[in-house]
Scaffold this active site. Structure first.
Site, PDB file in Angstrom:
ATOM      1  N   ASP A  10      25.101  21.412  78.383  1.00 41.51           N
ATOM      2  CA  ASP A  10      25.388  20.041  79.136  1.00 41.51           C
ATOM      3  C   ASP A  10      25.193  20.122  79.718  1.00 41.51           C
ATOM      4  OD1 ASP A  10      25.809  20.572  75.745  1.00 41.51           O
ATOM      5  OD2 ASP A  10      28.086  20.627  76.320  1.00 41.51           O
ATOM      6  N   LYS A  33      22.739  27.474  74.635  1.00 42.74           N
ATOM      7  CA  LYS A  33      23.107  25.860  73.682  1.00 42.74           C
ATOM      8  C   LYS A  33      22.329  24.851  74.127  1.00 42.74           C
ATOM      9  CE  LYS A  33      26.248  23.754  72.494  1.00 42.74           C
ATOM     10  NZ  LYS A  33      26.320  21.915  72.762  1.00 42.74           N
ATOM     11  N   ASP A  60      21.261  22.215  68.931  1.00 44.13           N
ATOM     12  CA  ASP A  60      22.251  22.025  68.889  1.00 44.13           C
ATOM     13  C   ASP A  60      21.925  20.462  68.500  1.00 44.13           C
ATOM     14  OD1 ASP A  60      24.745  21.438  67.547  1.00 44.13           O
ATOM     15  OD2 ASP A  60      26.208  21.139  69.380  1.00 44.13           O
ATOM     16  N   LYS A  62      22.602  18.384  64.988  1.00 48.40           N
ATOM     17  CA  LYS A  62      23.634  18.306  64.082  1.00 48.40           C
ATOM     18  C   LYS A  62      22.318  16.655  63.385  1.00 48.40           C
ATOM     19  CE  LYS A  62      27.151  18.568  67.129  1.00 48.40           C
ATOM     20  NZ  LYS A  62      27.012  18.989  68.300  1.00 48.40           N
ATOM     21  N   LEU A  63      21.418  17.454  62.550  1.00 50.77           N
ATOM     22  CA  LEU A  63      20.746  16.470  61.713  1.00 50.77           C
ATOM     23  C   LEU A  63      21.900  16.015  60.964  1.00 50.77           C
ATOM     24  CD1 LEU A  63      17.269  18.804  61.789  1.00 50.77           C
ATOM     25  CD2 LEU A  63      17.931  16.831  63.073  1.00 50.77           C
ATOM     26  N   HIS A  64      21.259  14.856  60.873  1.00 49.30           N
ATOM     27  CA  HIS A  64      21.989  14.361  59.339  1.00 49.30           C
ATOM     28  C   HIS A  64      21.484  12.868  59.168  1.00 49.30           C
ATOM     29  CE1 HIS A  64      26.237  12.480  57.846  1.00 49.30           C
ATOM     30  NE2 HIS A  64      25.198  12.909  57.099  1.00 49.30           N
ATOM     31  N   ASP A  65      20.796  13.323  58.215  1.00 49.61           N
ATOM     32  CA  ASP A  65      19.955  11.707  57.830  1.00 49.61           C
ATOM     33  C   ASP A  65      19.088  12.147  56.079  1.00 49.61           C
ATOM     34  OD1 ASP A  65      17.815   9.823  57.492  1.00 49.61           O
ATOM     35  OD2 ASP A  65      17.751  10.156  59.757  1.00 49.61           O
ATOM     36  N   ILE A  66      18.656  11.030  55.528  1.00 52.82           N
ATOM     37  CA  ILE A  66      18.150  11.618  54.028  1.00 52.82           C
ATOM     38  C   ILE A  66      17.396  12.385  53.993  1.00 52.82           C
ATOM     39  CG2 ILE A  66      17.771   9.073  53.452  1.00 52.82           C
ATOM     40  CD1 ILE A  66      15.109   9.200  53.699  1.00 52.82           C
ATOM     41  N   PRO A  67      17.360  13.704  52.763  1.00 52.39           N
ATOM     42  CA  PRO A  67      16.237  14.390  52.413  1.00 52.39           C
ATOM     43  C   PRO A  67      15.703  15.059  53.678  1.00 52.39           C
ATOM     44  CG  PRO A  67      17.917  14.603  50.605  1.00 52.39           C
ATOM     45  CD  PRO A  67      17.955  13.336  51.383  1.00 52.39           C
ATOM     46  N   HIS A  68      14.192  14.433  52.892  1.00 54.31           N
ATOM     47  CA  HIS A  68      13.253  13.442  53.530  1.00 54.31           C
ATOM     48  C   HIS A  68      12.835  14.260  54.959  1.00 54.31           C
ATOM     49  CE1 HIS A  68       8.714  13.167  53.558  1.00 54.31           C
ATOM     50  NE2 HIS A  68       9.340  12.201  54.672  1.00 54.31           N
ATOM     51  N   THR A 124      35.196  19.986  65.824  1.00 52.99           N
ATOM     52  CA  THR A 124      36.178  20.767  66.662  1.00 52.99           C
ATOM     53  C   THR A 124      36.929  19.617  67.601  1.00 52.99           C
ATOM     54  OG1 THR A 124      35.340  21.256  68.789  1.00 52.99           O
ATOM     55  CG2 THR A 124      35.707  22.731  66.756  1.00 52.99           C
ATOM     56  N   ARG A 186      39.111  28.340  74.883  1.00 54.30           N
ATOM     57  CA  ARG A 186      39.712  27.706  75.716  1.00 54.30           C
ATOM     58  C   ARG A 186      40.613  29.087  76.561  1.00 54.30           C
ATOM     59  NH1 ARG A 186      36.176  24.515  76.291  1.00 54.30           N
ATOM     60  NH2 ARG A 186      36.120  22.046  76.711  1.00 54.30           N
ATOM     61  N   GLN A 195      38.509  18.616  73.151  1.00 59.63           N
ATOM     62  CA  GLN A 195      38.772  19.580  72.009  1.00 59.63           C
ATOM     63  C   GLN A 195      40.301  18.957  71.624  1.00 59.63           C
ATOM     64  OE1 GLN A 195      36.337  20.798  70.786  1.00 59.63           O
ATOM     65  NE2 GLN A 195      34.400  20.905  72.388  1.00 59.63           N
ATOM     66  N   ARG A 216      31.984  23.499  79.674  1.00 58.31           N
ATOM     67  CA  ARG A 216      32.610  23.311  80.619  1.00 58.31           C
ATOM     68  C   ARG A 216      33.672  24.295  81.638  1.00 58.31           C
ATOM     69  NH1 ARG A 216      34.452  17.471  78.065  1.00 58.31           N
ATOM     70  NH2 ARG A 216      34.617  19.377  76.552  1.00 58.31           N
TER      71      ARG A 216
END
Length: 238
Positions: A10, A33, A60, A62-68, A124, A186, A195, A216
């Site tokens: 990160d 990652k 990473d 984190k895809l999140h949208d309409i299926p197409h 988390t 941790r 977290q 971290r």
């Protein structure tokens, strides 16, 4: 898949991430990652550079949208030859199935390994109070996680990202082979940062996690290599 200790890179710039990785002996074969911060700054180039250093990659995003839209994005990700990638289970079954299809299409097109797809259940950083009061989900955190994990398994997703605390429930609700990769790791002496549902490396091992993601506690340690080795020893202890 060997139970990995995945280092979350990160960092705000590719140069910092690459210099960090180069501290480790090449024999270590790091699993790292790449999250939104680094990928949005550096793009696919950082993936190729890390692969050239011998790293396995967990992308990473984190895809999140309409299926197409998710299927088209997953097709692009599938061509990168990464090992793991993520979607949000909250996108629903059609979206998750579209993601799996896109990853397969992209891998075939580029003739590279097909990434395993992991669904985010509940982050988390989400507490029981937040689930009810902010997200207006009127079920327990455990029940919500179990439901989303079952939905992901029915969508032919390879596994989930979840707190190690939920792994026994998820395995029971899905199968022993359903992957559970756990962030929120941790040591007992460390700050929890943002977290909420945290577990030690040894605790995650005992709870049955298939891999852990640590950021971290390693990347901000005075001696990152020594911290990595310490956490790895705790994680792999029988």
């Amino acid at each position: 898949m060997v139970q990995p200790l995945i280092i979350a890179l990160d960092f705000p710039k590719a140069e910092i991430a690459l210099d960090f990785v180069k501290q480790f002996p090449t024999s270590e074969q790091l699993f790292v990652k790449v999250g939104m911060e680094l990928y949005y700054q550096a793009g696919p180039t950082i993936i190729r550079e890390l692969q050239a250093l011998g790293c396995q990659i967990f992308l990473d995003l984190k895809l999140h949208d309409i299926p197409h839209t998710v299927e088209q994005a997953a097709t692009v990700i599938g061509q990168l030859g990464v090992d793991l990638t993520t979607i949000h289970a909250a996108g629903g079954q059609k979206m998750m199935q579209a993601a799996v299809s896109g990853i397969a299409t992209g891998a075939k097109k580029a003739n590279v390994r097909q990434a395993k797809v992991l669904a985010i259940t509940q982050l988390t950083s989400t507490s029981e109070q937040m689930l009810h009061q902010e997200l207006n989900i009127n079920t327990s955190l455990t029940d919500s996680v179990d439901h989303l994990a079952q939905l992901a398994a029915a969508s032919h997703v390879d596994g989930v990202i979840s707190s190690a605390l939920e792994v026994p429930h998820i395995k029971a609700a899905t199968s022993a082979n359903f992957l559970c990769i756990s962030p929120g790791i941790r040591l007992t002496s460390q700050s929890t940062d943002d977290q909420v549902r945290i577990v030690t490396p040894a605790g995650a091992h005992q709870l049955g996690s298939d891999g852990i993601v640590v950021g971290r506690p390693i990347t901000q340690a005075p001696d990152p290599v020594a911290s990595y080795q310490q956490i790895k020893a705790l994680w792999e202890a029988k």
